[in-house]
Design a protein around this motif. Structure first.
Motif, PDB file in Angstrom:
ATOM      1  N   SER A  63      -3.568   1.404   4.486  1.00 41.04           N
ATOM      2  CA  SER A  63      -4.201   1.700   3.208  1.00 41.04           C
ATOM      3  C   SER A  63      -4.514   0.397   2.504  1.00 41.04           C
ATOM      4  O   SER A  63      -3.782  -0.576   2.646  1.00 41.04           O
ATOM      5  CB  SER A  63      -3.242   2.542   2.353  1.00 41.04           C
ATOM      6  N   PRO A  91       0.766   8.066   3.113  1.00 42.41           N
ATOM      7  CA  PRO A  91       0.750   7.210   1.923  1.00 42.41           C
ATOM      8  C   PRO A  91       1.751   7.708   0.878  1.00 42.41           C
ATOM      9  O   PRO A  91       2.025   8.901   0.784  1.00 42.41           O
ATOM     10  CB  PRO A  91      -0.667   7.339   1.398  1.00 42.41           C
ATOM     11  N   GLN A 150       0.313   5.462  -4.027  1.00 40.61           N
ATOM     12  CA  GLN A 150      -0.931   5.126  -3.340  1.00 40.61           C
ATOM     13  C   GLN A 150      -1.949   6.241  -3.507  1.00 40.61           C
ATOM     14  O   GLN A 150      -3.141   5.989  -3.729  1.00 40.61           O
ATOM     15  CB  GLN A 150      -0.662   4.881  -1.855  1.00 40.61           C
TER      16      GLN A 150
END
Length: 164
Positions: A4, A15, A19
């Motif tokens: 990411s 994630p 995030q």
């Protein structure tokens, strides 16, 4: 494992909640095109509102001047009656003028027209106000004749009858 741009995913490749929230926040930000379009729309609306305000103020000033010129000769009640008759006849082609016709009292006859004009587009306002003046002049010419009408309205600066 997928990476990411907001940081490393956890061990399982999913994630973190921070995030995901950061990615959603970035996705909600308007694009440059959206920002420019919104700003251009706002500026266009502001310009139209300013233009219609000038038209409405001009209409109020013009009709006030017509009233002042004709009231000494015809009397204020006769001018008001001619104005209302003109509104009544003009509303057939410009139905929104009904609000000015019904909304005015004897004290603020022309203010009602201004308030009604402020709610219109520039094109609609110009067309209706020109038609209203044309009908008013036509009625006045029918009562007084063209030479006297021209002489009485000369100080106002309204265009001659033939120009309409």
């Amino acid at each position: 494992m997928q990476r990411s741009f907001l940081g490393k995913p956890n061990r399982s490749g999913v994630p973190s909640i921070l995030q995901i929230e950061a990615a959603l926040a970035l996705a909600r930000q308007p694009s440059l095109f959206e920002v420019q379009y919104t700003e251009a729309s706002r500026m266009r609306r502001a310009a139209q509102e300013a233009a219609i305000a000038r038209i409405a103020d001009g209409a109020l000033a013009t009709w006030g001047a017509v009233d002042a010129c004709l009231s000494t000769t015809l009397g204020p009640k006769a001018v008001t009656a001619l104005y209302y008759r003109s509104l009544y006849l003009t509303r057939i082609d410009h139905p929104w003028l009904v609000a000015a016709y019904e909304g005015g009292s004897s004290a603020d006859v022309f203010q009602s027209l201004k308030n009604t004009v402020l709610r219109q587009t520039v094109d609609h306002a110009n067309a209706a106000l020109s038609a209203l003046m044309h009908v008013f002049r036509r009625l006045l010419v029918g009562l007084l004749g063209e030479p006297l009408t021209e002489r009485l309205l000369e100080p106002v600066g309204v265009l001659p009858f033939k120009a309409y």
